[in-house]
Design an enzyme around this catalytic site. Structure first.
Site, PDB file in Angstrom:
ATOM      1  N   HIS B  55     -13.567   5.837  14.436  1.00 41.08           N
ATOM      2  CA  HIS B  55     -13.397   5.482  13.027  1.00 41.08           C
ATOM      3  C   HIS B  55     -12.662   6.604  12.290  1.00 41.08           C
ATOM      4  O   HIS B  55     -13.265   7.506  11.739  1.00 41.08           O
ATOM      5  CB  HIS B  55     -14.776   5.237  12.401  1.00 41.08           C
ATOM      6  N   HIS B  57      -9.308   7.502   9.608  1.00 41.27           N
ATOM      7  CA  HIS B  57      -8.211   7.036   8.736  1.00 41.27           C
ATOM      8  C   HIS B  57      -7.110   8.087   8.779  1.00 41.27           C
ATOM      9  O   HIS B  57      -7.300   9.204   8.311  1.00 41.27           O
ATOM     10  CB  HIS B  57      -8.707   6.831   7.304  1.00 41.27           C
ATOM     11  N   ARG B  59      -3.840   7.454   7.706  1.00 36.95           N
ATOM     12  CA  ARG B  59      -2.957   7.256   6.528  1.00 36.95           C
ATOM     13  C   ARG B  59      -1.487   7.025   6.853  1.00 36.95           C
ATOM     14  O   ARG B  59      -0.693   6.810   5.966  1.00 36.95           O
ATOM     15  CB  ARG B  59      -3.058   8.444   5.562  1.00 36.95           C
ATOM     16  N   ASP B 149     -11.884  -2.488   8.067  1.00 38.92           N
ATOM     17  CA  ASP B 149     -12.631  -1.403   7.419  1.00 38.92           C
ATOM     18  C   ASP B 149     -12.007  -0.942   6.107  1.00 38.92           C
ATOM     19  O   ASP B 149     -10.790  -0.802   5.993  1.00 38.92           O
ATOM     20  CB  ASP B 149     -12.747  -0.191   8.339  1.00 38.92           C
ATOM     21  N   HIS B 176     -17.233  -3.621   8.502  1.00 43.41           N
ATOM     22  CA  HIS B 176     -17.593  -2.788   7.345  1.00 43.41           C
ATOM     23  C   HIS B 176     -18.520  -3.658   6.493  1.00 43.41           C
ATOM     24  O   HIS B 176     -18.069  -4.556   5.792  1.00 43.41           O
ATOM     25  CB  HIS B 176     -16.326  -2.414   6.574  1.00 43.41           C
ATOM     26  N   HIS B 229     -20.392   2.611  10.224  1.00 41.95           N
ATOM     27  CA  HIS B 229     -21.150   3.463   9.289  1.00 41.95           C
ATOM     28  C   HIS B 229     -22.409   2.847   8.675  1.00 41.95           C
ATOM     29  O   HIS B 229     -22.451   2.511   7.513  1.00 41.95           O
ATOM     30  CB  HIS B 229     -20.253   3.997   8.190  1.00 41.95           C
ATOM     31  N   ASN B 275     -17.478   5.529   0.655  1.00 40.03           N
ATOM     32  CA  ASN B 275     -17.850   4.137   0.913  1.00 40.03           C
ATOM     33  C   ASN B 275     -18.142   3.978   2.389  1.00 40.03           C
ATOM     34  O   ASN B 275     -17.253   4.212   3.194  1.00 40.03           O
ATOM     35  CB  ASN B 275     -16.687   3.224   0.493  1.00 40.03           C
ATOM     36  N   ASP B 302     -15.473   8.494  10.177  1.00 38.06           N
ATOM     37  CA  ASP B 302     -14.917   7.865   8.961  1.00 38.06           C
ATOM     38  C   ASP B 302     -14.083   8.889   8.177  1.00 38.06           C
ATOM     39  O   ASP B 302     -14.107   8.930   6.943  1.00 38.06           O
ATOM     40  CB  ASP B 302     -16.018   7.266   8.085  1.00 38.06           C
ATOM     41  N   HIS B 306      -7.857  12.229   1.292  1.00 33.90           N
ATOM     42  CA  HIS B 306      -7.271  11.806   0.016  1.00 33.90           C
ATOM     43  C   HIS B 306      -6.621  13.009  -0.635  1.00 33.90           C
ATOM     44  O   HIS B 306      -7.173  14.109  -0.585  1.00 33.90           O
ATOM     45  CB  HIS B 306      -8.342  11.246  -0.922  1.00 33.90           C
TER      46      HIS B 306
END
Lengths: 311, 429, 175
Positions: B55, B57, B59, B149, B176, B229, B275, B302, B306
């Site tokens: 899991h 991210h 981007r 997700d 999710h 998660h 989240n 997860d 950002h």
């Protein structure tokens, strides 16, 4: 005290000191001092991301009566609506040399973010952040209660206060619960279960879903405004049903005790949470709340801005 | 290049030498003598299979300002990961063979670890039409995990069809779990803290209702369900119940949900906005117990980078998500190993063997033994480090652990036999 | 630390000031006393009692000058004390300001500003228990209990029964 972000920033003693200062300012004002030189040369910025003419005028009036310079910065509807812009705006105000920033913002925690972020060195006064807090409203409400019920030392032990309406979304309710409890009052929240927050058991208040059973046992009935946008969010079936169950109408008003008072932070929705009868009755202290708002905000500005170092 | 690791401690406690040559683990034995290899003195270090994240991210494509596949890969190997699973919520969404192949290729090009793309369940993550799941499965990326997700596949019929459809190639749907009607504009766990902060609550039931529904759907259609998660005590109970009934469900927990609670939100610092949201202390204890007793199969990061402008703002306006790759192992050592809830062998299973088995990553997640692909790491369990958000390999800085002292440092990471990460052990202490 | 005025000295000083006020103003008509909180207000009350015992009742009140100070930025914020103006008002009256210690003169300047906001007295006079010198403004007292030459680093403390549990004036050398 550098900032006033939450009622939790105030000890009981500090709260009483502010209220006492507000009372002295009232005496001085009535004695003819329409304008005091106290904060001459200090600048106060009203940074309003939400419309609230009443609160803005109250702070503006308070600052001007202490001879501070006031800059109104209305951010609503312009490009500064969220996100990075709060930081940019703060840095702009810092560059302009603001001594205090009075912030009204739609996001809970925005005032604290402004104060904690390091973007700005000014004192931050929370004039309402989302559904979190509105500490000067709680101070002016406590001041008004003390004035009307003649409690000169601001010790509210034994006082029974009911806060009625949309507790879930009310910053006025949150700040009032904290301050009234600090001063010793017993607070009852009165609302349909949909408008009571999950987690309210940690607040140390009574909750009553039945206004009729509570109304005769209260010294203060504090009505909250029902926002029109709640109508379509399934919190209650209709405005009429809400009004029947939780509105302060003539029948409920007549059942209140002789010395009790009715409060409302304004603006009122007449005919929804409060009937015209109740709003205009002898028990209503709404106009005193407005007048006292200026005194309390003068006291807060004085406390935050008059000293070289914080207490 | 061959490496001879001297006197490393395996997860079962055995102290061995490990010879790595030609991308493989050539020998595992006490006291290997081999003169042509670079010697790595590993006395006091743990040797573990390379970690596998299901899991992540990354981007890319779309938000390369916050993370790229290359920067995410570097963060991964620093954290001890040799395989990542790139979530589908990129821009464009990874809902076609073209996008997943691009992600896979970029991972190969970065060359630090394997980057396996996860495909979207529905087109554009909109929850309406199935994405071209078959095409992604048969693409060169050989996608096996499908997930929307960031969004929940909330429509029960869409979820049912997706679970059925992936059976043909032994795929798995990673859900999710978030009932959208109960979480409109939700900001944090609904409870005492949200009531004080005036932030819109995100009830545990919004997660549990979907978990319950999907467990029953998976049972009904006889397919594989993976719960992303898990955050609530109730969710752990539901998964425990499902497993007791023999339903083919697996579950993951993130490091941050094993360590942090909603009290972190009290200062409105949006670095704690995530989240699903941080829950209560009771939930944290239930998650730890669930991981220890095997109800929860794996740890997944997860990892959600950002840029600062999406975090350096008021809570409500901030993005959800926090970094995880570079701190996951340390958080697990702190929350599970030092508390004696997991031993090293179990830790290795939940961070490497189990996720590799669930995803079918064949070259990853094997106990360290002769003949296996040399994806392994060395960890100094006695080292401590202070987390510094400005020293992350990730392009973003949104770690919730900034300033915190955490145990265990990954000193070496081997990917396909190559040493892709190494820290000076003196400096690490 | 040494005591420069004891309880008896303070009583005698107030009596003398009372007589001087009456004499200067040829009686007490149109006269009122305004004490500057905290200790000036107490001295004002005492002075009013003494004058009343000689000439009959004299109006007395308090005037908090905090909001008019020019040194607010230099000190921590201080709570406000009550201001109470006798009901006859100050318009056309002779106002005697009463304070404990006269030093820089800035408190008195603030008091004059505060008075100006309330009305226009016929004249303003100043009575202080102690004048320690070091004026920073062209201000002088009309009635002084005791002149005490000090250095700027010394500290003068006026103690009064009503607040401090005893009467006395102490001077403390620089630390």
């Amino acid at each position: 005290m550098n900032h006033l972000l939450s009622v939790n920033d105030l000890s009981k003693e500090a709260a009483i000191s502010l209220l006492t200062t507000a009372r002295e300012l009232g005496v001085v004002s009535e004695g003819g001092h329409k304008k005091l030189p106290t904060l001459r040369g200090r600048s106060v910025v009203n940074l309003f991301f939400e419309d609230s003419t009443r609160t803005r005028i109250s702070f503006e009036s308070a600052a001007k009566r202490l001879s501070a310079d006031v800059i109104n910065f209305s951010a609503k509807g312009s490009s500064v609506s969220k996100g990075e812009s709060l930081k940019d705006t703060a840095q702009t105000l810092q560059a302009m040399g603001a001594d205090a920033v009075v912030i009204r913002h739609g996001a809970s925690g925005a005032a604290q973010r402004l104060a904690d972020s390091g973007w700005i060195s000014a004192s931050v006064i929370n004039a309402g952040d989302g559904t979190h807090e509105h500490p000067t409203q709680a101070l002016l409400d406590a001041f008004t209660i003390a004035e009307k019920l003649e409690i000169s030392n601001f010790e509210f032990t034994g006082l029974r206060v009911g806060i009625v309406g949309d507790i879930l979304h009310s910053r006025v309710a949150r700040s009032n619960v904290l301050l009234l409890q600090k001063l010793g009052a017993q607070v009852t929240l009165i609302a349909p279960p949909t408008l009571i927050p999950v987690g309210v058991h940690s607040w140390g208040v009574d909750v009553n879903f039945d206004f009729d059973s509570a109304v005769g046992n209260l010294d203060v009935v504090m009505m909250l405004r029902i926002q029109s946008e709640r109508m379509n969010e399934l919190f209650f079936p209709s405005a009429r049903e809400y009004s029947r169950s939780y509105g302060l109408d003539k029948l409920r008003l007549d059942r209140m005790t002789a010395r009790s008072i009715v409060m409302h932070p304004g603006p009122m929705n007449r005919g929804l949470e409060i009937s015209a009868d109740s709003a205009d009755s002898q028990k209503s202290v709404v106009l005193s709340q407005v007048k006292n708002g200026v005194l309390v905000r003068m006291a807060v500005l004085y406390q935050l801005l008059s000293g070289a170092s914080s207490l | 290049m061959s490496y001879l690791i001297k006197a490393a401690t395996l997860s079962d406690g055995a102290v061995v030498d490990i010879l790595i040559a030609d991308g493989k683990i050539a020998r595992v034995a006490p006291d290997i003598q081999e003169s042509n290899s670079q010697i790595i003195e590993a006395s006091g270090l743990r040797a573990l299979s390379g970690l596998v994240d299901l899991h992540t991210h990354l981007r890319e494509p779309g938000r390369e300002d916050s993370e790229t596949i290359a920067s995410g890969s570097l963060a991964a190997v620093r954290g001890g990961y040799t395989a990542l699973s790139a979530m589908a919520n990129t821009s464009p969404v990874a809902d076609t063979a073209g996008v997943v192949e691009q992600v896979f290729r970029l991972g190969q090009a970065a060359g630090l670890c394997d980057v396996f793309p996860i495909g979207a369940v529905t087109q554009g993550l909109l929850g309406e039409q199935l994405a071209e799941i078959g095409a992604m499965a048969t693409s060169s990326a050989k996608v096996r995990i499908f997930s929307d997700d960031g969004k929940c596949v909330s429509n029960a019929l869409v979820m049912r069809r997706a679970l059925e459809y992936v059976k043909s190639f032994n795929g798995i749907i990673a859900q999710h779990a978030q009932e959208p009607t109960l979480t409109v504009d939700a900001q944090m766990n609904e409870g005492e803290i949200s009531s004080q902060l005036g932030l819109k609550g995100w009830p545990a039931i919004a997660e549990e209702a979907i978990i319950a529904r999907d467990i029953l759907l998976a049972e009904h259609v006889g397919s594989r369900l993976h719960i992303c998660h898990l955050t609530t005590a109730g969710g752990v109970e539901l998964v425990r119940w499902a497993k007791s009934r023999g339903i083919n469900v697996t579950a993951e927990v993130t490091p941050h949900h094993l360590l942090l609670t909603d009290e972190s939100v009290l200062g409105y610092d949006a670095v704690f906005k995530v989240n699903p949201p941080l829950r209560t202390e009771a939930d944290v204890h239930a998650l730890r117990a669930g991981l220890a007793d095997g109800t929860i199969d794996i740890v997944a990061t997860d990892h959600a980078p950002h840029p600062s402008e999406d975090k350096d703002c008021e809570w409500q306006a901030a993005a959800f998500g926090m970094l995880g790759l570079e701190t996951a192992l340390s958080v697990l050592v702190s929350t599970m190993v030092e508390t004696q809830m997991l031993d090293w062998a179990h830790l290795e299973r939940v961070m490497s063997h189990n996720p590799a088995r669930i995803a079918g990553y064949e070259s990853h997640g094997h106990p360290i033994s002769e003949g296996k692909t040399a994806n392994l790491i060395l960890v100094d369990p006695s080292a401590k480090r202070v987390i510094d958000r400005n020293k992350m390999a990730s392009k973003s800085r949104n770690t919730p652990y900034d300033g915190l002292t955490l145990p265990a440092v990954v000193t070496h990471t081997f990917f396909n036999g190559a040493l892709v990460h190494e820290v000076d052990r003196g400096a690490a202490k | 630390m040494s005591r420069i005025l004891d309880s008896g000295d303070i009583d005698r000083a107030l009596k003398r000031i009372a007589h001087e006020i009456i004499e200067r103003n040829q009686g007490i008509s149109d006269l009122l006393l305004l004490g500057i909180p905290t200790r000036g207000a107490i001295l004002s009350e005492r002075l009013a009692r003494v004058i009343s015992s000689i000439e009959g009742g004299i109006p007395s009140g308090t005037l908090d000058v905090t909001l008019h100070r020019d040194d607010l930025r230099l000190r921590p914020p201080r709570p406000l004390s009550p201001t109470s103006i006798p009901s006859i008002g100050i318009e056309g009256k002779i106002v005697v300001l009463v304070d404990d210690v006269l030093y820089s003169g800035r408190t008195i300047r603030a008091a004059l500003d505060a008075l100006g906001e309330i009305g226009r007295p016929k004249s303003v006079q100043l009575a202080v228990l102690v004048d320690r010198g070091h004026r920073e403004l062209p201000i002088r007292a009309d009635f002084v209990g005791k002149n005490i030459p000090t250095s700027a680093s010394e500290k003068v403390s006026v103690l009064l029964q009503e607040i401090d549990g005893q009467d006395g004036v102490d001077i403390e050398a620089a630390k």
